[in-house]
Design an enzyme around this catalytic site. Structure first.
Site, PDB file in Angstrom:
ATOM      1  N   HIS A 116      86.596 -32.896 -27.921  1.00 32.07           N
ATOM      2  CA  HIS A 116      87.200 -34.199 -27.602  1.00 32.07           C
ATOM      3  C   HIS A 116      87.931 -34.691 -28.842  1.00 32.07           C
ATOM      4  O   HIS A 116      87.476 -34.461 -29.958  1.00 32.07           O
ATOM      5  CB  HIS A 116      86.087 -35.202 -27.239  1.00 32.07           C
ATOM      6  CG  HIS A 116      86.565 -36.614 -27.191  1.00 32.07           C
ATOM      7  ND1 HIS A 116      87.102 -37.179 -26.059  1.00 32.07           N
ATOM      8  CD2 HIS A 116      86.627 -37.576 -28.156  1.00 32.07           C
ATOM      9  CE1 HIS A 116      87.456 -38.429 -26.311  1.00 32.07           C
ATOM     10  NE2 HIS A 116      87.179 -38.694 -27.585  1.00 32.07           N
ATOM     11  N   GLU A 127      85.241 -45.206 -30.798  1.00 27.96           N
ATOM     12  CA  GLU A 127      84.424 -43.990 -30.705  1.00 27.96           C
ATOM     13  C   GLU A 127      83.715 -43.682 -32.027  1.00 27.96           C
ATOM     14  O   GLU A 127      82.547 -43.269 -32.024  1.00 27.96           O
ATOM     15  CB  GLU A 127      85.312 -42.817 -30.300  1.00 27.96           C
ATOM     16  CG  GLU A 127      85.830 -42.949 -28.877  1.00 27.96           C
ATOM     17  CD  GLU A 127      86.902 -41.931 -28.516  1.00 27.96           C
ATOM     18  OE1 GLU A 127      87.364 -41.947 -27.368  1.00 27.96           O
ATOM     19  OE2 GLU A 127      87.271 -41.117 -29.385  1.00 27.96           O
TER      20      GLU A 127
HETATM   21  P1  CMP Z   1      87.461 -35.591 -23.146  1.00 30.79           P
HETATM   22  O1  CMP Z   1      88.686 -35.357 -23.941  1.00 30.79           O
HETATM   23  O2  CMP Z   1      86.151 -35.558 -23.834  1.00 30.79           O
HETATM   24  O3  CMP Z   1      87.619 -37.023 -22.436  1.00 30.79           O
HETATM   25  C1  CMP Z   1      87.012 -37.346 -21.211  1.00 30.79           C
HETATM   26  C2  CMP Z   1      86.394 -36.151 -20.556  1.00 30.79           C
HETATM   27  O4  CMP Z   1      86.165 -36.285 -19.173  1.00 30.79           O
HETATM   28  C3  CMP Z   1      87.324 -34.967 -20.653  1.00 30.79           C
HETATM   29  O5  CMP Z   1      87.428 -34.520 -21.976  1.00 30.79           O
HETATM   30  C4  CMP Z   1      86.664 -34.005 -19.706  1.00 30.79           C
HETATM   31  O6  CMP Z   1      85.601 -33.299 -20.317  1.00 30.79           O
HETATM   32  C5  CMP Z   1      86.118 -34.962 -18.660  1.00 30.79           C
HETATM   33  N1  CMP Z   1      86.916 -34.912 -17.435  1.00 30.79           N
HETATM   34  C6  CMP Z   1      88.164 -35.310 -17.255  1.00 30.79           C
HETATM   35  N2  CMP Z   1      88.555 -35.112 -15.973  1.00 30.79           N
HETATM   36  C7  CMP Z   1      87.503 -34.568 -15.337  1.00 30.79           C
HETATM   37  C8  CMP Z   1      87.272 -34.150 -14.004  1.00 30.79           C
HETATM   38  N3  CMP Z   1      88.227 -34.244 -13.072  1.00 30.79           N
HETATM   39  N4  CMP Z   1      86.070 -33.639 -13.701  1.00 30.79           N
HETATM   40  C9  CMP Z   1      85.112 -33.563 -14.654  1.00 30.79           C
HETATM   41  N5  CMP Z   1      85.265 -33.958 -15.945  1.00 30.79           N
HETATM   42  C10 CMP Z   1      86.455 -34.456 -16.279  1.00 30.79           C
END
Ligand code: CMP
Length: 133
Positions: A116, A127
């Site tokens: 992330h 964050e």
């Molecule tokens: P991250 O960059 O940590 O920010 C939010 C997170 O939500 C993203 O990475 C994914 O791991 C998760 N995420 C986003 N879209 C989906 C989805 N459609 N289904 C499951 N997890 C998701």
């Protein structure tokens, strides 16, 4: 302009022993590691960290995954860090991420998408405060 941003190397990358190789990409690019710690999210801290997604259908899966094992949290500093780090990690859906990006080279998942990074200075402040205070 020099900026700071936060990255979280997620449980899938930790379990696969990818921490060193991922951190070295940012050092090789020219970013400075200002803070670094291994960290285990509680459910409450994970909900706070991902509060922008609390109404999304995948929220509970996301909270459960990020708190399932150790993560490595890191504050990186350098020119245009927020934008460049986001470019380096690649698309959220790892299976669509370009080769040469971190998710494109190491991931296949969406929830388990390796890493992330904060998407704005506002997100960085929120964050990083969850983890480093
Ligand atoms: P991250 O960059 O940590 O920010 C939010 C997170 O939500 C993203 O990475 C994914 O791991 C998760 N995420 C986003 N879209 C989906 C989805 N459609 N289904 C499951 N997890 C998701």
């Amino acid at each position: 302009m020099s900026e700071q941003t936060l990255i979280i190397i997620k449980p899938d990358a930790f379990e696969r022993k990818l921490i060193g190789i991922i951190l070295s990409r940012f050092e090789n690019k020219g970013f400075l590691i200002k803070e670094l710690k291994s960290y285990i999210f509680t459910k409450e801290k994970a909900e706070e960290f991902y509060s922008d997604h609390k109404n999304k259908p995948f929220f509970s899966e996301l909270v459960s995954f990020i708190s399932s094992s150790t993560v490595v949290a890191c504050i990186l500093e350098g020119d245009n860090a927020i934008n460049i780090v986001r470019q380096m990690i690649g698309s959220t859906r790892s299976f669509e991420a370009q080769p040469g990006t971190i998710r494109g080279d190491y991931g296949l998942g969406i929830t388990n998408n390796i890493i992330h990074a904060s998407d704005s200075n506002e997100s960085y402040i929120k964050e990083s405060n969850v983890i480093f205070t």
